[in-house]
Every structure is written in C-alpha cells, then in structure tokens.
Design a protein around this motif. Sequence first.
Motif, mmCIF file in Angstrom:
data_model
loop_
_atom_site.group_PDB
_atom_site.id
_atom_site.type_symbol
_atom_site.label_atom_id
_atom_site.label_comp_id
_atom_site.label_asym_id
_atom_site.label_seq_id
_atom_site.Cartn_x
_atom_site.Cartn_y
_atom_site.Cartn_z
ATOM 1 N N GLN A 1 7.342 1.642 5.086
ATOM 2 C CA GLN A 1 5.978 1.781 5.590
ATOM 3 C C GLN A 1 5.096 2.173 4.412
ATOM 4 O OE1 GLN A 1 4.897 5.023 8.269
ATOM 5 N NE2 GLN A 1 3.687 3.564 9.448
ATOM 6 N N VAL A 2 4.006 1.422 4.197
ATOM 7 C CA VAL A 2 3.142 1.668 3.050
ATOM 8 C C VAL A 2 1.671 1.622 3.447
ATOM 9 C CG1 VAL A 2 4.759 0.789 1.314
ATOM 10 C CG2 VAL A 2 3.111 -0.749 2.346
ATOM 11 N N TYR A 3 0.884 2.313 2.649
ATOM 12 C CA TYR A 3 -0.577 2.264 2.690
ATOM 13 C C TYR A 3 -0.988 1.392 1.512
ATOM 14 C CZ TYR A 3 -5.323 4.003 1.654
ATOM 15 O OH TYR A 3 -6.653 4.109 1.374
ATOM 16 N N VAL A 4 -1.801 0.375 1.761
ATOM 17 C CA VAL A 4 -2.284 -0.513 0.695
ATOM 18 C C VAL A 4 -3.802 -0.517 0.731
ATOM 19 C CG1 VAL A 4 -2.366 -2.874 -0.183
ATOM 20 C CG2 VAL A 4 -0.250 -1.999 0.795
ATOM 21 N N VAL B 1 -2.169 -0.185 6.702
ATOM 22 C CA VAL B 1 -0.938 0.587 6.820
ATOM 23 C C VAL B 1 0.004 -0.275 7.631
ATOM 24 C CG1 VAL B 1 0.172 2.646 7.755
ATOM 25 C CG2 VAL B 1 -2.086 2.833 6.709
ATOM 26 N N GLY B 2 1.163 -0.570 7.049
ATOM 27 C CA GLY B 2 2.123 -1.423 7.733
ATOM 28 C C GLY B 2 3.483 -1.351 7.076
ATOM 29 N N PHE C 1 4.343 -9.621 -1.937
ATOM 30 C CA PHE C 1 5.112 -9.248 -0.753
ATOM 31 C C PHE C 1 4.235 -9.396 0.472
ATOM 32 C CE2 PHE C 1 3.398 -5.360 -2.602
ATOM 33 C CZ PHE C 1 2.851 -4.677 -1.529
ATOM 34 N N THR C 2 4.866 -9.407 1.631
ATOM 35 C CA THR C 2 4.126 -9.494 2.881
ATOM 36 C C THR C 2 4.148 -8.134 3.559
ATOM 37 O OG1 THR C 2 6.101 -10.251 4.057
ATOM 38 C CG2 THR C 2 4.598 -11.943 3.233
ATOM 39 N N LEU C 3 3.077 -7.856 4.281
ATOM 40 C CA LEU C 3 2.936 -6.592 4.998
ATOM 41 C C LEU C 3 2.570 -6.918 6.436
ATOM 42 C CD1 LEU C 3 2.821 -3.461 4.393
ATOM 43 C CD2 LEU C 3 0.350 -3.749 4.427
ATOM 44 N N ALA C 4 3.282 -6.312 7.373
ATOM 45 C CA ALA C 4 3.020 -6.509 8.798
ATOM 46 C C ALA C 4 2.253 -5.306 9.336
ATOM 47 C CB ALA C 4 4.326 -6.668 9.561
ATOM 48 N N THR C 5 1.142 -5.578 10.015
ATOM 49 C CA THR C 5 0.414 -4.535 10.729
ATOM 50 C C THR C 5 0.478 -4.868 12.210
ATOM 51 O OG1 THR C 5 -1.699 -5.684 10.434
ATOM 52 C CG2 THR C 5 -1.140 -3.982 8.823
ATOM 53 N N ASN C 6 0.582 -3.851 13.031
ATOM 54 C CA ASN C 6 0.704 -4.041 14.474
ATOM 55 C C ASN C 6 -0.480 -3.407 15.186
ATOM 56 O OD1 ASN C 6 3.325 -5.235 14.285
ATOM 57 N ND2 ASN C 6 4.144 -3.202 13.951
#
Length: 145
Positions: free
Chosen positions: A74-77, A10-11, A31-36
């Motif tokens: 914000q997405v769930y992958v 999730v990011g 695409f790129t996804l950022a998680t924190n």
Amino acid sequence: MAGINKVILVGNLGKDPEVRHLEGGNSVAHFTLATNEYYKDKQGARVERTEWHNISAWRGLAELAEKFLKKGSQVYVEGKLRTRQYQDKDQQTRYVTEIIAEEISLLGGRPGGGTNGTGSATGSANGADENVSLRQEPELDQLPF
C-alpha cells in the motif's frame, strides 16, 4: 497564475516495479496502482470499483522504488498527470496517460522488515514496520527562478 497539475493517490501496487536503466545513467520505474472506491447501487448493495493507474518514477526515485516497493504494497503517490502519444506497430496513434511520481510513501511498512525512513532498510529489533517516504528532487533546470 500558472496552472496546477497535481495528483494524490493511495492504493496497492498491482505488480513489482519494472525498472529500466537508460543511457546516461538515468533510471525509470513503471508500475500499476489500484485504487478502490465503494458505493451503494439502486438496490442498496455495496459495490466496489477499482481504478488502475500507470505510475512512472524517474532517476533516484526509480531506484528506491525498485528497492522498497513490492506487489501488494500500500503506497501514497503524489505527482502530476502526463499524456504522451506514440505510434503502434500498425502505425496507429496511441495515447497513454500516466502519473509522473514526485513522492512515494510506503504505508504500513515494508514486508519482511522495517525501514529507517531514509530509503535504507534496517533490521528493527521489535520487527515493527515504519513508513518509508521517497521524494524526487527537482532538476536544476525545472526550478522556477
């Protein structure tokens, strides 16, 4: 027992999906996804660590990602890890690890309007955002029976 290769993230999208249309009618979106993650250091200060993930979505999922996903969403992958190698321009072997998306859910709705959850936008009267869930159906040759 067979192995398990499952990733759940999730990011937030770091950029709009880049979609290519390949020969034979297939599409791929990258695409790129950022998680924190947050933790406290030895001095007790809160520290944020951002991890960037490369995501690939294929076929119909790529087309839906192109339509609904935007930078900052914000997405769930959910998907699987895949590492591939290639030769760069200097003939050096390079490796790329990416997540092959099997399901993408838009969290918090789509900027600029609601959705009906089936992958098509609707003009909701109250402006409320609903979740969009996109799932890649397995190819017939990938079925285990």
